[in-house]
Design an enzyme around this catalytic site. Structure first.
Site, short mmCIF file in Angstrom:
data_model
loop_
_atom_site.label_atom_id
_atom_site.label_comp_id
_atom_site.label_asym_id
_atom_site.label_seq_id
_atom_site.Cartn_x
_atom_site.Cartn_y
_atom_site.Cartn_z
CD GLN A 1 6.38 6.87 -21.28
OE1 GLN A 1 7.34 6.39 -20.70
NE2 GLN A 1 5.45 7.54 -20.63
CG HIS B 1 8.52 3.22 -25.51
ND1 HIS B 1 8.19 3.29 -24.19
CD2 HIS B 1 9.64 3.99 -25.65
CE1 HIS B 1 9.06 4.07 -23.54
NE2 HIS B 1 9.94 4.51 -24.42
CB SER C 1 5.78 5.30 -13.26
OG SER C 1 6.61 4.76 -14.27
P1 CNA Z 1 4.25 2.38 -15.68
O1 CNA Z 1 5.64 2.55 -15.25
O2 CNA Z 1 3.60 1.06 -15.49
O3 CNA Z 1 3.39 3.50 -14.93
C1 CNA Z 1 2.01 3.60 -15.07
C2 CNA Z 1 1.52 4.67 -14.11
O4 CNA Z 1 0.16 4.91 -14.39
C3 CNA Z 1 1.62 4.27 -12.64
O5 CNA Z 1 2.35 5.27 -11.95
C4 CNA Z 1 0.17 4.22 -12.15
O6 CNA Z 1 0.00 4.77 -10.88
C5 CNA Z 1 -0.54 5.06 -13.17
N1 CNA Z 1 -1.92 4.67 -13.44
C6 CNA Z 1 -2.45 3.43 -13.60
N2 CNA Z 1 -3.74 3.49 -13.94
C7 CNA Z 1 -4.05 4.80 -14.01
C8 CNA Z 1 -5.23 5.52 -14.33
N3 CNA Z 1 -6.38 4.91 -14.66
N4 CNA Z 1 -5.19 6.89 -14.28
C9 CNA Z 1 -4.04 7.54 -13.94
N5 CNA Z 1 -2.91 6.91 -13.63
C10 CNA Z 1 -2.90 5.56 -13.68
O7 CNA Z 1 4.08 2.76 -17.24
P2 CNA Z 1 4.83 3.89 -18.09
O8 CNA Z 1 4.01 4.07 -19.29
O9 CNA Z 1 5.18 5.05 -17.28
O10 CNA Z 1 6.19 3.15 -18.47
C11 CNA Z 1 6.61 3.07 -19.75
C12 CNA Z 1 6.57 1.66 -20.34
C13 CNA Z 1 5.32 0.88 -20.02
C14 CNA Z 1 6.54 1.79 -21.81
O11 CNA Z 1 7.71 1.30 -22.35
C15 CNA Z 1 5.34 1.00 -22.35
O12 CNA Z 1 5.60 0.35 -23.54
C16 CNA Z 1 5.03 0.05 -21.24
N6 CNA Z 1 3.66 -0.51 -21.20
C17 CNA Z 1 2.72 -0.20 -22.13
C18 CNA Z 1 1.45 -0.73 -22.05
C19 CNA Z 1 0.43 -0.36 -23.10
O13 CNA Z 1 0.80 -0.14 -24.25
N7 CNA Z 1 -0.85 -0.26 -22.72
C20 CNA Z 1 1.12 -1.60 -21.01
C21 CNA Z 1 2.12 -1.93 -20.06
C22 CNA Z 1 3.38 -1.36 -20.18
#
Ligand code: CNA
Length: 248
Positions: free
Chosen positions: A104, A122, A192
């Site tokens: 994602q 995404h 998440s």
């Molecule tokens: P989210 O909803 O922010 O969930 C992230 C999850 O990862 C949380 O439940 C945290 O507890 C968990 N987490 C954080 N760090 C770690 C780690 N080191 N090890 C294990 N677990 C960890 O993000 P999702 O990806 O679930 O939601 C989808 C969205 C977020 C998508 O549409 C993305 O485009 C969007 N997004 C992407 C980025 C990126 O490309 N790096 C950054 C921020 C958001």
């Protein structure tokens, strides 16, 4: 047998692993996720609108200038490098164990880590296009534009990122579901599992080796056969150590 050793053995016995991940895969590369305590959604600097509102299609159309202010400030991390989680998945692909990474994320870090088969559900911040003539633009065009990035033809340039209220690419959906249906092991990590329809794709898994590695609990933990509430980069390092001992 330790849990890491048990997982290492499962991986060594398989040649059809699919990884499904999200923003938590990249937090160790210093890209904040959305929903962690220090994630973007808890950033008190966003006072007027919630990030969900700003990152929606209707907001992009109505308040393009404000969208870009937020997007350039909060969503672009050009200097980020892959962390161990990305590198371990590439290693599994090179060992002919991993079939694909379904992500994602929009940050390109799996590709930077040299994983070949990456499905970006995404989109990507690195692809951008003119909404009028469809000319392609790279990320530099966005970063180097003052205000709203405009095409030579005068059209507004939009990131090829799936915003809230927008649909996913149909080919990506079909391919991701096929991979998950046919997977022997499904590893889910750093997500998440609260963004739909992406999260629903894990329902297509038919096996009994679904691993979920996430720092916090998710609403779909009960679907997994093995749940590890820990950092995915550290988890993969421990599994890799055990794999190397088993191979010796
Ligand atoms: P989210 O909803 O922010 O969930 C992230 C999850 O990862 C949380 O439940 C945290 O507890 C968990 N987490 C954080 N760090 C770690 C780690 N080191 N090890 C294990 N677990 C960890 O993000 P999702 O990806 O679930 O939601 C989808 C969205 C977020 C998508 O549409 C993305 O485009 C969007 N997004 C992407 C980025 C990126 O490309 N790096 C950054 C921020 C958001």
């Amino acid at each position: 047998m330790s849990d890491y050793k048990m997982i290492a053995q499962l991986i060594l016995d398989s040649n059809n692993i699919v990884f499904f991940g999200g923003a938590g895969v990249s937090t160790a590369s210093n890209i904040p996720d959305f929903r962690s305590a220090d994630g973007l959604y808890n950033d008190k600097a966003n006072i007027n609108y919630s990030p969900e509102q700003i990152l929606s299609h209707s907001f992009f159309i109505r308040h393009t200038d404000d969208f870009y202010k937020f997007y350039k400030d909060k969503m672009i991390y050009q200097d980020a490098l892959p962390n161990y989680a990305h590198l371990f998945l590439t290693k599994l692909e090179n060992m002919n164990k991993l079939k694909a990474v379904i992500t994602q994320n929009i940050d390109n870090l799996h590709q930077l880590a040299k994983t070949k088969n990456v499905i970006e559900l995404h989109g990507s911040i690195y692809r951008n296009y003119c909404m009028k003539c469809h000319k392609f633009y790279d990320l530099d065009k966005i970063v180097n534009s003052n205000g709203i990035p405009l095409c030579e033809c005068g059209g507004i340039i939009k990131p090829d990122v799936v915003l809230y209220e927008e649909g996913l690419n149909n080919d990506d959906i079909e391919y991701a579901i096929k991979l998950i249906k046919e997977a022997d092991i499904l590893i889910i990590g750093g997500t998440s599992l609260s963004v739909y329809p992406a999260a629903s794709f894990i329902d297509f898994y038919r096996g009994n080796k679904m691993l979920l590695i996430n720092k916090e609990k998710t609403p779909l933990d009960n679907k997994a056969n093995y749940v590890f509430n820990e950092a995915i980069d550290v988890f993969f390092k421990n599994v890799n150590d055990e794999m190397e001992m088993l191979i010796k």
